[in-house]
Design a protein around this motif. Structure first.
Motif, PDB file in Angstrom:
ATOM      1  N   ILE A 143     -11.864  -4.925  12.617  1.00 31.95           N
ATOM      2  CA  ILE A 143     -11.722  -5.251  14.039  1.00 31.95           C
ATOM      3  C   ILE A 143     -13.087  -5.289  14.716  1.00 31.95           C
ATOM      4  O   ILE A 143     -13.418  -6.232  15.440  1.00 31.95           O
ATOM      5  N   MET A 144     -13.911  -4.290  14.451  1.00 26.19           N
ATOM      6  CA  MET A 144     -15.227  -4.229  15.076  1.00 26.19           C
ATOM      7  C   MET A 144     -16.128  -5.366  14.592  1.00 26.19           C
ATOM      8  O   MET A 144     -16.919  -5.927  15.364  1.00 26.19           O
ATOM      9  N   GLN A 145     -16.000  -5.747  13.317  1.00 24.12           N
ATOM     10  CA  GLN A 145     -16.811  -6.844  12.788  1.00 24.12           C
ATOM     11  C   GLN A 145     -16.420  -8.182  13.419  1.00 24.12           C
ATOM     12  O   GLN A 145     -17.288  -9.011  13.723  1.00 24.12           O
ATOM     13  N   VAL A 146     -15.125  -8.395  13.621  1.00 27.29           N
ATOM     14  CA  VAL A 146     -14.685  -9.638  14.265  1.00 27.29           C
ATOM     15  C   VAL A 146     -15.177  -9.696  15.709  1.00 27.29           C
ATOM     16  O   VAL A 146     -15.673 -10.724  16.177  1.00 27.29           O
ATOM     17  N   ASP A 257     -17.899   0.355  21.248  1.00 29.79           N
ATOM     18  CA  ASP A 257     -17.759   1.747  20.798  1.00 29.79           C
ATOM     19  C   ASP A 257     -16.369   2.086  20.286  1.00 29.79           C
ATOM     20  O   ASP A 257     -16.074   3.246  20.008  1.00 29.79           O
ATOM     21  N   GLY A 258     -15.488   1.089  20.160  1.00 27.38           N
ATOM     22  CA  GLY A 258     -14.158   1.376  19.619  1.00 27.38           C
ATOM     23  C   GLY A 258     -13.063   0.643  20.362  1.00 27.38           C
ATOM     24  O   GLY A 258     -13.316  -0.314  21.096  1.00 27.38           O
ATOM     25  N   PHE A 259     -11.829   1.095  20.166  1.00 32.60           N
ATOM     26  CA  PHE A 259     -10.674   0.423  20.751  1.00 32.60           C
ATOM     27  C   PHE A 259      -9.516   1.403  20.847  1.00 32.60           C
ATOM     28  O   PHE A 259      -9.591   2.538  20.349  1.00 32.60           O
ATOM     29  N   VAL A 261      -5.149   1.650  20.330  1.00 30.97           N
ATOM     30  CA  VAL A 261      -3.953   1.025  19.779  1.00 30.97           C
ATOM     31  C   VAL A 261      -2.753   1.495  20.588  1.00 30.97           C
ATOM     32  O   VAL A 261      -2.483   2.691  20.668  1.00 30.97           O
ATOM     33  N   PHE A 262      -2.010   0.551  21.162  1.00 34.34           N
ATOM     34  CA  PHE A 262      -0.921   0.886  22.069  1.00 34.34           C
ATOM     35  C   PHE A 262       0.459   0.791  21.424  1.00 34.34           C
ATOM     36  O   PHE A 262       1.383   1.491  21.839  1.00 34.34           O
ATOM     37  N   THR A 263       0.625  -0.088  20.442  1.00 30.54           N
ATOM     38  CA  THR A 263       1.938  -0.257  19.815  1.00 30.54           C
ATOM     39  C   THR A 263       1.778  -0.471  18.311  1.00 30.54           C
ATOM     40  O   THR A 263       0.761  -1.000  17.848  1.00 30.54           O
ATOM     41  N   HIS A 264       2.774  -0.075  17.557  1.00 35.84           N
ATOM     42  CA  HIS A 264       2.856  -0.299  16.115  1.00 35.84           C
ATOM     43  C   HIS A 264       1.527  -0.061  15.391  1.00 35.84           C
ATOM     44  O   HIS A 264       0.960  -0.974  14.756  1.00 35.84           O
ATOM     45  N   PRO A 265       1.010   1.152  15.450  1.00 32.57           N
ATOM     46  CA  PRO A 265      -0.303   1.456  14.851  1.00 32.57           C
ATOM     47  C   PRO A 265      -0.312   1.424  13.327  1.00 32.57           C
ATOM     48  O   PRO A 265      -1.394   1.510  12.736  1.00 32.57           O
ATOM     49  N   VAL A 266       0.837   1.270  12.697  1.00 31.47           N
ATOM     50  CA  VAL A 266       0.908   1.307  11.239  1.00 31.47           C
ATOM     51  C   VAL A 266       0.073   0.196  10.601  1.00 31.47           C
ATOM     52  O   VAL A 266      -0.353   0.314   9.440  1.00 31.47           O
ATOM     53  N   ARG A 267      -0.200  -0.883  11.335  1.00 34.64           N
ATOM     54  CA  ARG A 267      -0.962  -1.998  10.759  1.00 34.64           C
ATOM     55  C   ARG A 267      -2.468  -1.771  10.787  1.00 34.64           C
ATOM     56  O   ARG A 267      -3.219  -2.589  10.260  1.00 34.64           O
ATOM     57  N   ILE A 268      -2.918  -0.708  11.415  1.00 37.07           N
ATOM     58  CA  ILE A 268      -4.352  -0.414  11.462  1.00 37.07           C
ATOM     59  C   ILE A 268      -4.627   0.731  10.501  1.00 37.07           C
ATOM     60  O   ILE A 268      -4.205   1.860  10.713  1.00 37.07           O
ATOM     61  N   GLU A 269      -5.311   0.425   9.407  1.00 31.77           N
ATOM     62  CA  GLU A 269      -5.586   1.404   8.356  1.00 31.77           C
ATOM     63  C   GLU A 269      -7.067   1.407   8.008  1.00 31.77           C
ATOM     64  O   GLU A 269      -7.754   0.396   8.143  1.00 31.77           O
ATOM     65  N   GLU A 270      -7.522   2.518   7.512  1.00 32.38           N
ATOM     66  CA  GLU A 270      -8.903   2.625   7.048  1.00 32.38           C
ATOM     67  C   GLU A 270      -9.079   1.941   5.689  1.00 32.38           C
ATOM     68  O   GLU A 270      -8.122   1.802   4.922  1.00 32.38           O
ATOM     69  N   ASP A 271     -10.305   1.499   5.434  1.00 31.03           N
ATOM     70  CA  ASP A 271     -10.724   1.040   4.106  1.00 31.03           C
ATOM     71  C   ASP A 271      -9.911  -0.149   3.606  1.00 31.03           C
ATOM     72  O   ASP A 271      -9.511  -0.213   2.444  1.00 31.03           O
ATOM     73  N   VAL A 272      -9.670  -1.123   4.482  1.00 32.27           N
ATOM     74  CA  VAL A 272      -9.060  -2.380   4.069  1.00 32.27           C
ATOM     75  C   VAL A 272     -10.188  -3.388   3.899  1.00 32.27           C
ATOM     76  O   VAL A 272     -10.924  -3.679   4.844  1.00 32.27           O
ATOM     77  N   ALA A 273     -10.330  -3.940   2.713  1.00 29.19           N
ATOM     78  CA  ALA A 273     -11.432  -4.856   2.444  1.00 29.19           C
ATOM     79  C   ALA A 273     -10.976  -6.304   2.627  1.00 29.19           C
ATOM     80  O   ALA A 273      -9.902  -6.700   2.183  1.00 29.19           O
ATOM     81  N   ALA A 274     -11.802  -7.107   3.316  1.00 30.31           N
ATOM     82  CA  ALA A 274     -11.475  -8.518   3.507  1.00 30.31           C
ATOM     83  C   ALA A 274     -12.680  -9.246   4.074  1.00 30.31           C
ATOM     84  O   ALA A 274     -13.627  -8.637   4.551  1.00 30.31           O
ATOM     85  N   HIS A 275     -12.593 -10.584   4.024  1.00 24.09           N
ATOM     86  CA  HIS A 275     -13.637 -11.436   4.619  1.00 24.09           C
ATOM     87  C   HIS A 275     -13.507 -11.394   6.139  1.00 24.09           C
ATOM     88  O   HIS A 275     -12.410 -11.293   6.663  1.00 24.09           O
ATOM     89  N   VAL A 276     -14.619 -11.471   6.854  1.00 22.97           N
ATOM     90  CA  VAL A 276     -14.567 -11.338   8.309  1.00 22.97           C
ATOM     91  C   VAL A 276     -14.899 -12.643   9.004  1.00 22.97           C
ATOM     92  O   VAL A 276     -14.106 -13.190   9.748  1.00 22.97           O
ATOM     93  N   ALA A 277     -16.100 -13.170   8.826  1.00 22.62           N
ATOM     94  CA  ALA A 277     -16.491 -14.328   9.628  1.00 22.62           C
ATOM     95  C   ALA A 277     -16.768 -15.538   8.745  1.00 22.62           C
ATOM     96  O   ALA A 277     -16.940 -15.411   7.558  1.00 22.62           O
TER      97      ALA A 277
END
Length: 277
Positions: A143-146, A257-259, A261-277
């Motif tokens: 999220i921060m990289q995007v 400095d961060g963000f 999460v207001f709803t359905h936080p299950v989709r935000i997890e640590e250490d998920v690797a993927a392409h960003v830009a």
């Protein structure tokens, strides 16, 4: 072709003193133009918008407002410039022409007006479709990289510092589309139209917007099908309730400095690797 921005003279005031502005006292400012959307010869809506990516705007607006269900339902689109503005002249397939005749909605609103002109409260509060997004996750780092990558892709904002952006990100492809407009709703409509024309489903990615999140932003995102929406500003309470009911993970107040999460936080997890830009 109407330009997307203009260069105008100005005098800059800083520290209680007048001095010429940067770049020889000139500044880039965004254009906004009256855009009329017509279907089968009848005017349906007039919006103030940035005069760029208008094909995407025509398709995205039509999809998000429920006028069509697929971009192929628009049989023909002509972009016609008038002295007073620009007409997006659309002709619909036979089935959708009949449905349109049954509607009596007409909108005349200010920049990026989202819900003005609706006939009833039930129209404004229509239930948003449920977005499953089964198995989709992204990490705080992604999220921060995007968020960090978006500004350099906002070409109109680099010229004017005065427009909103909406972008779509996928784990395998990074930022696949970004659209800008003086209106935040318009930027999201343009993004939805771009994705539809690309034949890209929103179910495998996240929408990013450089604005606050009101209920119509959630409603438009559900049509796109994105399971996550990330906003740089705060949501309204109704947007939070709508996102919760629609199954969307709503991330907002997303800054350097961060963000939050207001709803359905299950989709935000640590250490998920993927392409960003």
């Amino acid at each position: 072709m109407v330009p997307s921005f203009s260069i105008v003279p100005r005098k800059s005031w800083r520290a209680e003193a007048a001095r010429p502005g940067m770049t020889n006292g000139m500044r880039g400012i965004p254009e906004e133009t009256a855009i009329v959307l017509t279907y089968n010869g009848g005017s349906h809506a007039v919006m103030m918008a940035s005069p760029q990516d208008l094909t995407d705007f025509a398709y995205g607006f039509s999809l998000h407002e429920g006028i069509v269900t697929r971009h192929e339902d628009i049989a023909k689109l002509d972009i016609v410039e008038h002295a007073e503005g620009i007409e997006l002249r659309m002709w619909l397939s036979e089935d959708h022409s009949q449905k349109l005749n049954e509607r009596r909605r007409h909108i005349a609103g200010p920049t990026g007006c989202g819900l003005c002109g609706l006939e009833s409260l039930s129209d404004a509060m229509r239930p948003a479709p449920f977005v499953s997004g089964s198995g989709f996750v992204m990490s705080p780092r992604q999220i921060m990289q995007v968020l960090s990558a978006m500004p350099r892709l906002q070409n109109l904002n680099l010229q004017t510092r005065a427009v909103h952006a909406a972008a779509f990100w996928e784990p395998s492809a990074g930022l696949v589309a970004l659209r800008e407009d003086v209106g935040r709703h318009n930027a999201l409509d343009k993004l939805g139209g771009a994705l539809a024309r690309m034949g890209r489903s929103g179910s495998g990615g996240a929408v990013f917007v450089t604005s606050r999140v009101s209920v119509e932003m959630i409603q438009k995102s559900t049509v796109i099908g994105a399971p996550v929406i990330v906003a740089m500003s705060a949501p309204t309470a109704l947007a939070v309730r709508t996102a919760e009911a629609a199954g969307i993970t709503l991330v907002a107040v997303a800054r350097d400095d961060g963000f939050e999460v207001f709803t359905h936080p299950v989709r935000i997890e640590e250490d998920v690797a993927a392409h960003v830009a």
